[in-house]
Design an enzyme around this catalytic site. Sequence first.
Site, PDB file in Angstrom:
ATOM      1  N   GLU A 176      56.725   1.296  47.542  1.00  0.00           N
ATOM      2  CA  GLU A 176      55.378   0.956  47.996  1.00  0.00           C
ATOM      3  C   GLU A 176      54.455   2.157  47.778  1.00  0.00           C
ATOM      4  O   GLU A 176      54.422   3.076  48.606  1.00  0.00           O
ATOM      5  CB  GLU A 176      55.377   0.630  49.494  1.00  0.00           C
ATOM      6  N   HIS A 184      58.807   3.745  56.166  1.00  0.00           N
ATOM      7  CA  HIS A 184      57.525   3.173  55.747  1.00  0.00           C
ATOM      8  C   HIS A 184      56.462   4.264  55.664  1.00  0.00           C
ATOM      9  O   HIS A 184      56.426   5.178  56.482  1.00  0.00           O
ATOM     10  CB  HIS A 184      57.081   2.073  56.727  1.00  0.00           C
TER      11      HIS A 184
HETATM   12  P1  13P Z   1      49.764  -4.539  52.186  1.00  0.00           P
HETATM   13  O1  13P Z   1      50.410  -5.782  51.667  1.00  0.00           O
HETATM   14  O2  13P Z   1      48.755  -4.796  53.272  1.00  0.00           O
HETATM   15  O3  13P Z   1      49.229  -3.686  51.079  1.00  0.00           O
HETATM   16  O4  13P Z   1      50.903  -3.671  52.909  1.00  0.00           O
HETATM   17  C1  13P Z   1      52.071  -3.407  52.216  1.00  0.00           C
HETATM   18  C2  13P Z   1      53.029  -2.787  53.156  1.00  0.00           C
HETATM   19  O5  13P Z   1      52.834  -1.685  53.627  1.00  0.00           O
HETATM   20  C3  13P Z   1      54.214  -3.572  53.533  1.00  0.00           C
HETATM   21  O6  13P Z   1      55.122  -2.802  54.234  1.00  0.00           O
END
Ligand code: 13P
Length: 237
Positions: free
Chosen positions: A160, A91
Amino acid sequence: MKIIASNFKTNHTRKSTKEFIENINKFLIDKNIKNDIYIFPPATALDRFETTNNLTIGAQNAFYVKDGSYTGEIGKIHLDEFNIKTILIGHSERRHILGETQKTISLKFNYFKSLGYKIIYCVGEPLEIKNQGLSQTLGYIQKQFEGIDLDYENTIVAYEPVWAIGTGVSSTVEDITQIHKKLSKKLSCPLLYGGSVKASNISEILDITNVDGVLIGTASWLEEDFKDIIDIANSKN
Ligand code: 13P
């Protein structure tokens, strides 16, 4: 079928996590929801939850050991205690805030792969890389696959973009389409998008080709919001 995952990050207590999971579990049964739902509570709130088949509880993090002297970390025995077999690895908050290197991340990946865990493996570029263009972005993401066995059958990859996480500003449909198209060419596993996914944009994001689901932070922390999101995703099946 889509994958809808909630990452609690550093939110929810043991008590509120239990309530949340019990209520979401009931909701999935009552509404006959078919999508695969994942919840990643903080380590202190892990427990042996009774959940329906399509609700999986996972760990946000663990060290690549069974046990030992790694102050502040948890290992395999702590996950085994609650029969946790799913973990988030890579992450961006662990990479960029907690300083995890690609080497550490690959050691984690390989350890939990050797144990047969389902791994949600996260990649994504920071804003300064995005601003350099698509090939720089893809090159950056490529490096995040170093030491990672993309053929491991129990992997889900989550794209992400760092600049879209927790900002309320999701990547555009065009950008997600472009990146997911490129990534899906090299991946045979499901591919999620994460970064400011919420009730108001989940529908258009799930419609994108090669988006197999979403990994959600902020918009999944309130039970009613998460239910709305699950509902919207369900209506698309
Ligand atoms: P948000 O949905 O708060 O942008 O976070 C995404 C995330 O990091 C999920 O792992």
